[in-house]
Design a protein around this motif. Structure first.
Motif, PDB file in Angstrom:
ATOM      1  N   UNK A 122       0.877  -1.169   0.000  1.00  0.00           N
ATOM      2  CA  UNK A 122       0.000   0.000   0.000  1.00  0.00           C
ATOM      3  C   UNK A 122       0.914   1.217   0.000  1.00  0.00           C
ATOM      4  N   UNK A 123       0.500   2.209  -0.790  1.00  0.00           N
ATOM      5  CA  UNK A 123       1.315   3.396  -1.016  1.00  0.00           C
ATOM      6  C   UNK A 123       0.432   4.616  -0.765  1.00  0.00           C
ATOM      7  N   UNK A 124       0.940   5.573  -0.002  1.00  0.00           N
ATOM      8  CA  UNK A 124       0.166   6.791   0.229  1.00  0.00           C
ATOM      9  C   UNK A 124      -0.082   7.472  -1.116  1.00  0.00           C
ATOM     10  N   UNK A 125      -1.347   7.883  -1.336  1.00  0.00           N
ATOM     11  CA  UNK A 125      -1.741   8.454  -2.624  1.00  0.00           C
ATOM     12  C   UNK A 125      -0.833   9.618  -3.050  1.00  0.00           C
ATOM     13  N   UNK A 126      -0.477  10.515  -2.110  1.00  0.00           N
ATOM     14  CA  UNK A 126       0.372  11.662  -2.461  1.00  0.00           C
ATOM     15  C   UNK A 126       1.731  11.196  -2.975  1.00  0.00           C
ATOM     16  N   UNK A 127       2.279  10.149  -2.355  1.00  0.00           N
ATOM     17  CA  UNK A 127       3.560   9.588  -2.799  1.00  0.00           C
ATOM     18  C   UNK A 127       3.420   8.969  -4.195  1.00  0.00           C
ATOM     19  N   UNK A 128       2.327   8.240  -4.406  1.00  0.00           N
ATOM     20  CA  UNK A 128       2.080   7.609  -5.706  1.00  0.00           C
ATOM     21  C   UNK A 128       1.936   8.678  -6.794  1.00  0.00           C
ATOM     22  N   UNK A 129       1.241   9.763  -6.490  1.00  0.00           N
ATOM     23  CA  UNK A 129       1.063  10.846  -7.454  1.00  0.00           C
ATOM     24  C   UNK A 129       2.390  11.543  -7.757  1.00  0.00           C
ATOM     25  N   UNK A 130       3.242  11.668  -6.744  1.00  0.00           N
ATOM     26  CA  UNK A 130       4.577  12.261  -6.952  1.00  0.00           C
ATOM     27  C   UNK A 130       5.373  11.387  -7.924  1.00  0.00           C
ATOM     28  N   UNK A 131       5.318  10.076  -7.718  1.00  0.00           N
ATOM     29  CA  UNK A 131       6.052   9.150  -8.594  1.00  0.00           C
ATOM     30  C   UNK A 131       5.489   9.213 -10.006  1.00  0.00           C
ATOM     31  N   UNK A 132       4.171   9.316 -10.122  1.00  0.00           N
ATOM     32  CA  UNK A 132       3.547   9.400 -11.449  1.00  0.00           C
ATOM     33  C   UNK A 132       4.049  10.630 -12.203  1.00  0.00           C
ATOM     34  N   UNK A 133       4.276  11.734 -11.492  1.00  0.00           N
ATOM     35  CA  UNK A 133       4.770  12.959 -12.127  1.00  0.00           C
ATOM     36  C   UNK A 133       6.248  12.843 -12.493  1.00  0.00           C
ATOM     37  N   UNK A 134       7.034  12.164 -11.646  1.00  0.00           N
ATOM     38  CA  UNK A 134       8.485  12.086 -11.842  1.00  0.00           C
ATOM     39  C   UNK A 134       8.918  10.937 -12.739  1.00  0.00           C
ATOM     40  N   UNK A 135       8.123   9.874 -12.800  1.00  0.00           N
ATOM     41  CA  UNK A 135       8.537   8.656 -13.493  1.00  0.00           C
ATOM     42  C   UNK A 135       7.507   8.209 -14.522  1.00  0.00           C
ATOM     43  N   UNK A 136       7.976   7.515 -15.527  1.00  0.00           N
ATOM     44  CA  UNK A 136       7.121   6.913 -16.535  1.00  0.00           C
ATOM     45  C   UNK A 136       7.072   5.409 -16.296  1.00  0.00           C
ATOM     46  N   UNK A 137       6.112   4.748 -16.904  1.00  0.00           N
ATOM     47  CA  UNK A 137       6.117   3.287 -16.886  1.00  0.00           C
ATOM     48  C   UNK A 137       7.440   2.859 -17.531  1.00  0.00           C
ATOM     49  N   UNK A 138       8.165   1.965 -16.884  1.00  0.00           N
ATOM     50  CA  UNK A 138       9.480   1.564 -17.380  1.00  0.00           C
ATOM     51  C   UNK A 138      10.624   2.311 -16.711  1.00  0.00           C
ATOM     52  N   UNK A 139      10.308   3.218 -15.774  1.00  0.00           N
ATOM     53  CA  UNK A 139      11.352   3.960 -15.062  1.00  0.00           C
ATOM     54  C   UNK A 139      11.979   3.103 -13.965  1.00  0.00           C
ATOM     55  N   UNK A 140      13.242   3.380 -13.703  1.00  0.00           N
ATOM     56  CA  UNK A 140      13.973   2.727 -12.623  1.00  0.00           C
ATOM     57  C   UNK A 140      13.930   3.646 -11.402  1.00  0.00           C
ATOM     58  N   UNK A 141      13.637   3.074 -10.226  1.00  0.00           N
ATOM     59  CA  UNK A 141      13.620   3.839  -8.993  1.00  0.00           C
ATOM     60  C   UNK A 141      13.916   2.930  -7.813  1.00  0.00           C
ATOM     61  N   UNK A 142      13.980   3.513  -6.631  1.00  0.00           N
ATOM     62  CA  UNK A 142      14.184   2.736  -5.406  1.00  0.00           C
ATOM     63  C   UNK A 142      12.881   2.686  -4.632  1.00  0.00           C
ATOM     64  N   UNK A 143      12.522   1.491  -4.164  1.00  0.00           N
ATOM     65  CA  UNK A 143      11.360   1.321  -3.311  1.00  0.00           C
ATOM     66  C   UNK A 143      11.875   0.951  -1.934  1.00  0.00           C
ATOM     67  N   UNK A 144      11.450   1.714  -0.905  1.00  0.00           N
ATOM     68  CA  UNK A 144      11.866   1.446   0.469  1.00  0.00           C
ATOM     69  C   UNK A 144      10.714   0.783   1.218  1.00  0.00           C
ATOM     70  N   UNK A 145      10.970  -0.442   1.693  1.00  0.00           N
ATOM     71  CA  UNK A 145       9.971  -1.225   2.418  1.00  0.00           C
ATOM     72  C   UNK A 145      10.608  -1.767   3.682  1.00  0.00           C
ATOM     73  N   UNK A 146      10.052  -1.419   4.844  1.00  0.00           N
ATOM     74  CA  UNK A 146      10.564  -1.871   6.143  1.00  0.00           C
ATOM     75  C   UNK A 146      12.059  -1.614   6.298  1.00  0.00           C
TER      76      UNK A 146
END
Length: 193
Positions: free
Chosen positions: A40-64
């Protein structure tokens, strides 16, 4: 590199309920993960990623507290509500090819003055190791004239030795077509008649 903080999703709560509470659902999967991890991802964070990244973008996901080098594999959007529903991420392994897509972005469309610019392909499917991943292919339309067609083979991505193109090389990406009467028709040369 862009980082996204996520939380593990408890499966006893339905996705609709989580969305009402301000979350986007998702999954983290890959060869180094048994099965997949529901997120589960906070909507504001998801929207930020949608603005910064495209489908196929490389990023870091931090979990626990652990960071995963990932690829944004899927981005499911409810177009009626303009709302992100789900984001799926695939972990990346150094030196191992992954199948993904690069979005095609057209530039200088306004410089095409004769005819109509028609985009036939939105993304290119390819395989590459994490170090060679790209999320977009920029196409300069400023020199295109009536009757011109660019194919996948004409693009810079097709010349990159670190990328294995999956989309057929003859696939048209963008064309400049003539406008006749009330509809569009492709430009025909004397040879075609």
């Amino acid at each position: 590199m862009t980082t996204l903080k996520v939380q593990k999703r408890e499966m006893d709560k339905k996705a609709k309920r989580l969305r009402r509470e301000g979350f986007v659902t998702g999954n983290l999967f890959g060869k180094d993960i048994e099965g997949s991890i529901p997120l589960k991802i906070e909507r504001k964070e998801a929207e930020r990623i949608q603005k910064e990244c495209l489908k196929g973008s490389q990023l870091l996901v931090e979990l626990d507290g652990k960071k995963y080098d990932v690829l944004l594999k899927e981005l499911d959007i409810d177009t009626m509500k303009n709302q992100i529903l789900e984001m799926d991420f695939q972990t990346l392994m150094k030196g191992e090819k992954v199948h993904t897509v690069a979005e095609i972005v057209l530039h200088h469309k306004e410089k095409v003055v004769e005819g109509i610019l028609e985009q036939q392909l939105e993304e290119i499917s390819y395989k590459a190791v994490p170090e060679a991943l790209i999320d977009k292919v920029d196409v300069d339309c400023s020199k295109l004239r009536l009757g011109d067609t660019l194919t996948v083979a004409d693009l810079e991505i097709a010349k990159n030795k670190d990328i294995e193109i999956i989309t057929h090389m003859d696939t048209p990406v963008v064309s400049v077509i003539a406008l006749k009467g009330n509809g569009l028709v492709e430009d025909t040369t004397e040879e075609d008649k």
